[in-house]
Design an enzyme around this catalytic site. Structure first.
Site, PDB file in Angstrom:
ATOM      1  N   VAL A 103      14.506 -54.859  62.981  1.00  8.88           N
ATOM      2  CA  VAL A 103      13.125 -55.381  63.303  1.00  8.88           C
ATOM      3  C   VAL A 103      12.074 -55.873  62.331  1.00  8.88           C
ATOM      4  O   VAL A 103      12.059 -55.842  61.317  1.00  8.88           O
ATOM      5  CB  VAL A 103      11.823 -54.189  63.809  1.00  8.88           C
ATOM      6  CG1 VAL A 103      10.629 -54.009  64.323  1.00  8.88           C
ATOM      7  CG2 VAL A 103      13.139 -53.505  65.072  1.00  8.88           C
ATOM      8  N   GLU A 126       5.927 -50.199  56.656  1.00  9.66           N
ATOM      9  CA  GLU A 126       5.809 -51.685  56.532  1.00  9.66           C
ATOM     10  C   GLU A 126       6.116 -52.294  57.684  1.00  9.66           C
ATOM     11  O   GLU A 126       5.630 -52.800  58.905  1.00  9.66           O
ATOM     12  CB  GLU A 126       6.694 -52.572  55.309  1.00  9.66           C
ATOM     13  CG  GLU A 126       7.416 -54.360  56.082  1.00  9.66           C
ATOM     14  CD  GLU A 126       8.068 -54.710  54.923  1.00  9.66           C
ATOM     15  OE1 GLU A 126       8.671 -53.674  54.346  1.00  9.66           O
ATOM     16  OE2 GLU A 126       8.924 -55.703  55.206  1.00  9.66           O
ATOM     17  N   CYS A 167      -6.955 -50.290  62.072  1.00  9.82           N
ATOM     18  CA  CYS A 167      -8.152 -50.162  61.072  1.00  9.82           C
ATOM     19  C   CYS A 167      -8.178 -49.040  60.381  1.00  9.82           C
ATOM     20  O   CYS A 167      -9.089 -48.965  59.885  1.00  9.82           O
ATOM     21  CB  CYS A 167      -8.662 -49.804  62.536  1.00  9.82           C
ATOM     22  SG  CYS A 167      -8.937 -50.773  63.463  1.00  9.82           S
ATOM     23  N   CYS A 179       8.453 -44.877  49.176  1.00  4.58           N
ATOM     24  CA  CYS A 179       9.377 -44.897  48.868  1.00  4.58           C
ATOM     25  C   CYS A 179      10.174 -43.473  47.935  1.00  4.58           C
ATOM     26  O   CYS A 179      10.539 -42.958  47.352  1.00  4.58           O
ATOM     27  CB  CYS A 179       9.700 -46.357  47.675  1.00  4.58           C
ATOM     28  SG  CYS A 179      11.193 -47.125  48.299  1.00  4.58           S
ATOM     29  N   CYS A 236     -11.172 -55.940  62.304  1.00  4.75           N
ATOM     30  CA  CYS A 236      -9.580 -55.672  61.914  1.00  4.75           C
ATOM     31  C   CYS A 236      -9.037 -57.156  62.457  1.00  4.75           C
ATOM     32  O   CYS A 236      -9.095 -57.344  63.828  1.00  4.75           O
ATOM     33  CB  CYS A 236      -8.943 -54.400  62.713  1.00  4.75           C
ATOM     34  SG  CYS A 236      -7.671 -54.107  62.822  1.00  4.75           S
ATOM     35  N   CYS A 239      -6.893 -56.084  65.662  1.00  4.24           N
ATOM     36  CA  CYS A 239      -7.478 -54.992  66.535  1.00  4.24           C
ATOM     37  C   CYS A 239      -8.373 -56.140  67.247  1.00  4.24           C
ATOM     38  O   CYS A 239      -9.622 -56.048  67.948  1.00  4.24           O
ATOM     39  CB  CYS A 239      -6.925 -54.050  66.936  1.00  4.24           C
ATOM     40  SG  CYS A 239      -8.141 -52.881  66.262  1.00  4.24           S
TER      41      CYS A 239
HETATM   42 ZN   LIG Z   1      -7.885 -52.943  64.649  1.00  2.24          ZN
END
Ligand SMILES: [Zn+2]
Lengths: 345, 65
Positions: A103, A126, A167, A179, A236, A239
């Site tokens: 992905v 990530e 956020c 890791c 943010c 969002c």
């Molecule tokens: Zn956010």
């Protein structure tokens, strides 16, 4: 008609049971958390389960990744394929789609398309941030979950309502965090997945998900539960008022990443290809040992390295932790295997 | 008796949230901290003092699954 869902319907009600059977749920990562949650969701009767995973089954998975058995290790089956087979044995009345893919910022939106809710069961931060970006962009609720050791945490994210994962970060996690080569015991996997699946069931029941970050340490017998709506950041980048979804921007360069605690490096070409694995196997057969080819990947011993090469050109090289050296090995391998054996997709 | 952290009594004394996080090895991690049901913002960790009877919850983020 059988009564396989009788006990669940008694609890959730007939309407919710119907919604569950019509639901389409995406599970990203089918390692420990993804195995546990996809089994629960398959048994619950989720109409369409899509599972995506980039990895294949290894011995060290069997201790906690409940969908896999020893023959999956022998056949080096990709987890998404082995999981699909097992889930179909568990419930043949549902659709299970298994996708062998890494992905990233450029494929996540397509993967999410048409799903009602997403379960994050990846093993790295990530990818979680990429999922978080895409979920917020597409307005699909997303259930974060992670665990290491005997500790796990979950957080439901509802775009437009709750804070997002981004956020909550006051700094970006360092590589060292993802890791950590610490161990993990299976009970915490079950608990973390149980919280995630409960959130999915509540959402499908029409119950609003509260932005509560919940953590448990089974070994230390500690737990915490914090309502985080206060942390919603109006600025943010994911969002806020002017989102740019920073984690969906990905350049077309070859991406090289060290795999946590495995003495291995993953390489993913910026451009997606489709290789003929049989043809490569033929070209390299004299120069490698322990060659295994299945419809999804090719695995072999090349010099001192163990290479697992996927149909799309992605490779995991074991026995190396230096990204530069991994590139060199990859290029040598491709040269011998014949890069002519590929088409762009 | 001192403070409660994540449901367990913590007998040691800590001056502020920053010191408590340090004790748990979480000072460089991504955390959410709540003292008596109020989230403490990161910039206030040092000036948020802790006293007897305080109920602290700490969640730290990990990657793994
Ligand atoms: Zn956010």
């Amino acid at each position: 008609m059988n009564n396989r869902y009788a006990r669940q319907s008694l609890f959730l009600g007939q309407n919710t049971q119907q919604r569950i059977q019509q639901a389409k749920v995406l599970i990203i990562g089918v390692g420990a958390l993804g195995s546990a949650s996809s089994e629960m969701l398959a048994r619950a009767g989720i109409g369409h389960l899509t599972i995506v995973d980039r990895d294949y089954v290894e011995w060290s998975n069997l201790q906690r990744q409940q969908l896999y058995v020893e023959t999956d290790v022998h056949h080096k089956l990709p987890k998404a394929i082995a999981a699909k087979q097992r889930l179909e044995q568990i419930n043949s009345e549902i659709i299970v789609e298994g996708i062998v893919k890494d992905v990233h910022g450029l494929n996540i939106e397509t993967l999410m398309q048409g799903h009602m809710i997403v379960v994050d069961a990846t093993d790295n931060f990530e990818t979680s941030l990429i999922i978080n970006d895409a979920a917020n962009k597409k307005g699909i609720p997303y259930i974060f979950g992670a665990c290491v050791g005997s500790y796990g945490l979950t957080l439901p994210i509802v775009p437009g309502e709750t804070p997002c994962l981004h956020c909550l970060l006051h700094h970006l996690p360092m590589d060292t965090m993802t890791c950590d080569t610490v161990g993990v015991i299976s009970p915490i996997v079950q608990v973390t997945a149980a919280y995630q699946v409960t959130s999915v069931m509540k959402w499908l029941s029409g119950i609003p998900l509260e932005p509560i970050v919940q953590s448990v340490d089974l070994w230390k017998e500690e737990q915490a539960k914090i309502h985080v709506s206060k942390l919603k950041n109006p600025h943010c980048l994911t969002c806020g008022e002017q989102p740019i979804y920073p984690f969906l921007q990905l350049n077309q360069q070859m991406k090289v990443g060290v795999l946590c605690g495995r003495d291995a490096v993953q390489l993913r070409p910026g451009q997606s290809y489709k290789y003929s694995l049989e043809q490569i196997a033929e070209n390299i057969s004299k120069q490698v040992k322990h060659l295994i080819v299945n419809p999804y990947l090719l695995s072999c011993q090349f010099e001192t390295y163990r290479i697992v090469f996927f149909e799309d050109g992605r490779a995991i090289i074991h026995g190396v932790s230096d990204p530069m050296l991994a590139r060199v090995v990859y290029n040598q391998f491709i040269q011998i295997g014949g890069s002519g054996q590929r088409v762009q997709v | 008796m001192s403070i409660t952290v994540n449901g367990r009594k913590q007998l040691e004394l800590f001056q502020n949230v920053q010191q408590l996080l340090k004790h748990y090895g979480l000072e460089n991690r991504i955390v959410v901290v709540e003292v008596n049901q109020e989230i403490v913002m990161k910039e206030n960790y040092e000036m948020t003092s802790l006293s007897k009877g305080d109920v602290v919850e700490i969640v730290h983020f990990v990657g793994g699954g």
